[in-house]
Design a protein around this motif. Structure first.
Motif, PDB file in Angstrom:
ATOM      1  N   MET A  19      22.775  -6.445  -2.464  1.00 21.87           N
ATOM      2  CA  MET A  19      22.071  -5.232  -2.064  1.00 21.87           C
ATOM      3  C   MET A  19      21.395  -4.571  -3.261  1.00 21.87           C
ATOM      4  SD  MET A  19      21.072  -3.229   0.277  1.00 21.87           S
ATOM      5  CE  MET A  19      22.024  -3.707   1.717  1.00 21.87           C
ATOM      6  N   ARG A  20      22.025  -4.620  -4.426  1.00 17.29           N
ATOM      7  CA  ARG A  20      21.450  -4.005  -5.634  1.00 17.29           C
ATOM      8  C   ARG A  20      20.092  -4.611  -5.943  1.00 17.29           C
ATOM      9  NH1 ARG A  20      21.680  -5.088 -11.265  1.00 17.29           N
ATOM     10  NH2 ARG A  20      21.700  -3.185 -12.518  1.00 17.29           N
ATOM     11  N   ILE A  21      19.980  -5.928  -5.865  1.00 16.53           N
ATOM     12  CA  ILE A  21      18.706  -6.599  -6.125  1.00 16.53           C
ATOM     13  C   ILE A  21      17.675  -6.176  -5.095  1.00 16.53           C
ATOM     14  CG2 ILE A  21      17.546  -8.822  -6.239  1.00 16.53           C
ATOM     15  CD1 ILE A  21      19.301  -8.226  -8.621  1.00 16.53           C
ATOM     16  N   ASN A  22      18.081  -6.058  -3.840  1.00 14.60           N
ATOM     17  CA  ASN A  22      17.155  -5.639  -2.790  1.00 14.60           C
ATOM     18  C   ASN A  22      16.605  -4.240  -3.057  1.00 14.60           C
ATOM     19  OD1 ASN A  22      17.639  -8.049  -1.463  1.00 14.60           O
ATOM     20  ND2 ASN A  22      19.156  -7.185  -0.073  1.00 14.60           N
ATOM     21  N   ILE A  23      17.464  -3.348  -3.552  1.00 17.60           N
ATOM     22  CA  ILE A  23      17.016  -1.989  -3.860  1.00 17.60           C
ATOM     23  C   ILE A  23      15.991  -2.007  -4.991  1.00 17.60           C
ATOM     24  CG2 ILE A  23      17.748   0.273  -4.717  1.00 17.60           C
ATOM     25  CD1 ILE A  23      20.452  -0.220  -3.366  1.00 17.60           C
ATOM     26  N   LEU A  24      16.262  -2.791  -6.013  1.00 22.76           N
ATOM     27  CA  LEU A  24      15.333  -2.884  -7.142  1.00 22.76           C
ATOM     28  C   LEU A  24      13.993  -3.471  -6.699  1.00 22.76           C
ATOM     29  CD1 LEU A  24      17.779  -4.137  -9.917  1.00 22.76           C
ATOM     30  CD2 LEU A  24      16.685  -1.890  -9.792  1.00 22.76           C
ATOM     31  N   ILE A  25      14.040  -4.511  -5.872  1.00 24.23           N
ATOM     32  CA  ILE A  25      12.807  -5.118  -5.369  1.00 24.23           C
ATOM     33  C   ILE A  25      12.025  -4.117  -4.530  1.00 24.23           C
ATOM     34  CG2 ILE A  25      11.871  -6.894  -3.827  1.00 24.23           C
ATOM     35  CD1 ILE A  25      14.150  -8.706  -4.735  1.00 24.23           C
ATOM     36  N   ALA A  26      12.744  -3.400  -3.654  1.00 27.39           N
ATOM     37  CA  ALA A  26      12.088  -2.393  -2.809  1.00 27.39           C
ATOM     38  C   ALA A  26      11.427  -1.321  -3.662  1.00 27.39           C
ATOM     39  CB  ALA A  26      13.105  -1.781  -1.857  1.00 27.39           C
ATOM     40  N   GLY A  27      12.134  -0.856  -4.693  1.00 26.27           N
ATOM     41  CA  GLY A  27      11.560   0.157  -5.570  1.00 26.27           C
ATOM     42  C   GLY A  27      10.312  -0.333  -6.270  1.00 26.27           C
ATOM     43  N   GLY A  28      10.336  -1.580  -6.729  1.00 27.97           N
ATOM     44  CA  GLY A  28       9.166  -2.150  -7.396  1.00 27.97           C
ATOM     45  C   GLY A  28       7.976  -2.278  -6.458  1.00 27.97           C
ATOM     46  N   LEU A  29       8.230  -2.710  -5.222  1.00 26.05           N
ATOM     47  CA  LEU A  29       7.150  -2.849  -4.239  1.00 26.05           C
ATOM     48  C   LEU A  29       6.555  -1.494  -3.868  1.00 26.05           C
ATOM     49  CD1 LEU A  29       8.625  -5.608  -1.874  1.00 26.05           C
ATOM     50  CD2 LEU A  29       6.739  -5.850  -3.511  1.00 26.05           C
ATOM     51  N   ILE A  30       7.425  -0.506  -3.696  1.00 23.10           N
ATOM     52  CA  ILE A  30       6.943   0.839  -3.368  1.00 23.10           C
ATOM     53  C   ILE A  30       6.044   1.369  -4.482  1.00 23.10           C
ATOM     54  CG2 ILE A  30       7.643   3.237  -3.029  1.00 23.10           C
ATOM     55  CD1 ILE A  30      10.179   2.151  -1.643  1.00 23.10           C
ATOM     56  N   LEU A  31       6.455   1.173  -5.731  1.00 21.28           N
ATOM     57  CA  LEU A  31       5.637   1.617  -6.856  1.00 21.28           C
ATOM     58  C   LEU A  31       4.293   0.889  -6.886  1.00 21.28           C
ATOM     59  CD1 LEU A  31       8.121   1.988  -9.858  1.00 21.28           C
ATOM     60  CD2 LEU A  31       6.849   3.791  -8.690  1.00 21.28           C
ATOM     61  N   ALA A  32       4.329  -0.423  -6.640  1.00 18.98           N
ATOM     62  CA  ALA A  32       3.098  -1.207  -6.671  1.00 18.98           C
ATOM     63  C   ALA A  32       2.108  -0.735  -5.612  1.00 18.98           C
ATOM     64  CB  ALA A  32       3.421  -2.692  -6.475  1.00 18.98           C
ATOM     65  N   VAL A  33       2.582  -0.528  -4.395  1.00 17.89           N
ATOM     66  CA  VAL A  33       1.698  -0.056  -3.323  1.00 17.89           C
ATOM     67  C   VAL A  33       1.211   1.358  -3.616  1.00 17.89           C
ATOM     68  CG1 VAL A  33       1.557   0.489  -0.861  1.00 17.89           C
ATOM     69  CG2 VAL A  33       2.792  -1.544  -1.609  1.00 17.89           C
ATOM     70  N   SER A  34       2.084   2.188  -4.170  1.00 15.41           N
ATOM     71  CA  SER A  34       1.693   3.566  -4.489  1.00 15.41           C
ATOM     72  C   SER A  34       0.546   3.599  -5.485  1.00 15.41           C
ATOM     73  CB  SER A  34       2.893   4.338  -5.055  1.00 15.41           C
ATOM     74  OG  SER A  34       3.946   4.405  -4.122  1.00 15.41           O
ATOM     75  N   ILE A  35       0.605   2.733  -6.481  1.00 18.25           N
ATOM     76  CA  ILE A  35      -0.448   2.691  -7.496  1.00 18.25           C
ATOM     77  C   ILE A  35      -1.795   2.330  -6.874  1.00 18.25           C
ATOM     78  CG2 ILE A  35      -1.248   1.429  -9.539  1.00 18.25           C
ATOM     79  CD1 ILE A  35       1.709   1.303 -10.410  1.00 18.25           C
ATOM     80  N   LEU A  36      -1.763   1.478  -5.853  1.00 25.36           N
ATOM     81  CA  LEU A  36      -2.999   1.104  -5.168  1.00 25.36           C
ATOM     82  C   LEU A  36      -3.618   2.291  -4.430  1.00 25.36           C
ATOM     83  CD1 LEU A  36      -1.965  -2.367  -3.652  1.00 25.36           C
ATOM     84  CD2 LEU A  36      -3.345  -1.927  -5.698  1.00 25.36           C
ATOM     85  N   LEU A  37      -2.813   3.311  -4.128  1.00 23.45           N
ATOM     86  CA  LEU A  37      -3.292   4.470  -3.380  1.00 23.45           C
ATOM     87  C   LEU A  37      -3.734   5.616  -4.273  1.00 23.45           C
ATOM     88  CD1 LEU A  37      -0.497   4.588  -0.626  1.00 23.45           C
ATOM     89  CD2 LEU A  37      -2.806   3.662  -0.381  1.00 23.45           C
ATOM     90  N   VAL A  38      -3.629   5.453  -5.594  1.00 24.77           N
ATOM     91  CA  VAL A  38      -3.849   6.571  -6.498  1.00 24.77           C
ATOM     92  C   VAL A  38      -5.261   7.146  -6.394  1.00 24.77           C
ATOM     93  CG1 VAL A  38      -4.510   5.092  -8.451  1.00 24.77           C
ATOM     94  CG2 VAL A  38      -3.532   7.381  -8.878  1.00 24.77           C
ATOM     95  N   ASN A  39      -6.248   6.326  -6.100  1.00 26.31           N
ATOM     96  CA  ASN A  39      -7.630   6.801  -6.043  1.00 26.31           C
ATOM     97  C   ASN A  39      -8.072   7.243  -4.649  1.00 26.31           C
ATOM     98  OD1 ASN A  39      -8.175   6.344  -8.816  1.00 26.31           O
ATOM     99  ND2 ASN A  39      -8.486   4.154  -8.394  1.00 26.31           N
ATOM    100  N   SER A  40      -7.286   6.888  -3.623  1.00 22.12           N
ATOM    101  CA  SER A  40      -7.715   7.194  -2.254  1.00 22.12           C
ATOM    102  C   SER A  40      -6.804   8.178  -1.534  1.00 22.12           C
ATOM    103  CB  SER A  40      -7.802   5.892  -1.441  1.00 22.12           C
ATOM    104  OG  SER A  40      -6.545   5.216  -1.433  1.00 22.12           O
ATOM    105  N   GLU A  41      -5.507   8.111  -1.795  1.00 20.56           N
ATOM    106  CA  GLU A  41      -4.535   8.973  -1.105  1.00 20.56           C
ATOM    107  C   GLU A  41      -3.584   9.560  -2.135  1.00 20.56           C
ATOM    108  OE1 GLU A  41      -4.501   9.716   2.027  1.00 20.56           O
ATOM    109  OE2 GLU A  41      -5.961   8.298   2.850  1.00 20.56           O
ATOM    110  N   ILE A  42      -3.993  10.648  -2.761  1.00 28.98           N
ATOM    111  CA  ILE A  42      -3.218  11.175  -3.883  1.00 28.98           C
ATOM    112  C   ILE A  42      -1.838  11.667  -3.443  1.00 28.98           C
ATOM    113  CG2 ILE A  42      -4.234  13.477  -3.644  1.00 28.98           C
ATOM    114  CD1 ILE A  42      -3.143  11.642  -6.907  1.00 28.98           C
ATOM    115  N   VAL A  43      -1.751  12.302  -2.254  1.00 28.46           N
ATOM    116  CA  VAL A  43      -0.443  12.778  -1.784  1.00 28.46           C
ATOM    117  C   VAL A  43       0.482  11.603  -1.480  1.00 28.46           C
ATOM    118  CG1 VAL A  43       0.772  14.074   0.011  1.00 28.46           C
ATOM    119  CG2 VAL A  43      -1.425  14.906  -0.859  1.00 28.46           C
TER     120      VAL A  43
END
Length: 212
Positions: A1-25
């Motif tokens: 489960m620990r690895i899954n949490i780390l992977i999920a956190g990394g994916l969330i950050l990656a997708v968030s960065i893609l939204l920085v110019n279009s969806e700031i909130v």
């Protein structure tokens, strides 16, 4: 489960960065929860599954499982010489409630992305809290139930214990208690229980005449 949490956190950050110019909130919401998931993953110790005391250990504990589930309740499971003890770690109902709150907040701030991120973070928080509770129990005596939230079954009160797939089934006089465990634990648990409680343990399907 620990690895899954780390992977999920990394994916969330990656997708968030893609939204920085279009969806700031949405970016801010996803970035904050992505970092939170990474921190939870770092702080959450790896689950060990089955723990067997060392050969020189002289106490009554024979083995313990990190996680067993009865309905919506999560327990640490311990087998001793004379009894089976389940120490409550948490409730899936609380996780669902937390997921719902975060999902609603996420929907308001970040749409469908926020709903997904909120749900993932709720389960990460549940795993972190569960592990903290598990560590507290292990620092004391896991075989000492503390109240109504914990469960205790003396072997003498059981007709038999059946290991069927990823379930431990306890057959009492008036009911059957089913404990869901991980498939990884179920593959190695049978031989261990045959050594601890050979007169009670039963592997595979229930014999004719004892079908639940």
């Amino acid at each position: 489960m620990r690895i899954n949490i780390l992977i999920a956190g990394g994916l969330i950050l990656a997708v968030s960065i893609l939204l920085v110019n279009s969806e700031i909130v949405a970016f801010i919401f996803g970035f904050v929860l992505g970092v939170l998931n990474l921190l939870i993953g770092i702080l959450t110790p790896k689950s060990v599954g089955i723990t067997v005391p060392p050969a020189h250990y002289q106490g009554p504990l024979k083995l313990s499982l990190d996680k067993g589930v009865i309905r919506t309740n999560i327990y640490a499971v311990a087998f001793s010489e004379k009894k089976l003890v389940l120490r409550k770690l948490g409730s899936a109902n609380l996780t669902v409630a937390t997921a719902l709150i975060l999902a609603i907040l996420g929907a308001v701030l970040a749409g469908y992305f926020g709903i997904i991120v909120g749900g993932i973070t709720a389960f990460s928080l549940q795993e972190f809290v569960t592990q903290r509770r598990r560590d507290e129990i292990k620092r004391g005596n896991i075989l000492d139930p503390l109240g109504g939230k914990d469960l205790e079954f003396l072997y003498d009160e059981l007709d038999h214990i059946q290991l069927l797939g990823n379930r431990i089934q306890l057959y009492l006089k008036d009911r059957i208690v089913r404990i869901a465990i991980s498939r990884r634990s179920s593959r190695i648990l049978g031989p261990m229980l045959e050594k601890i409680i050979p007169a009670k343990i039963q592997l595979g399907p229930v014999p004719s005449g004892k079908d639940p």
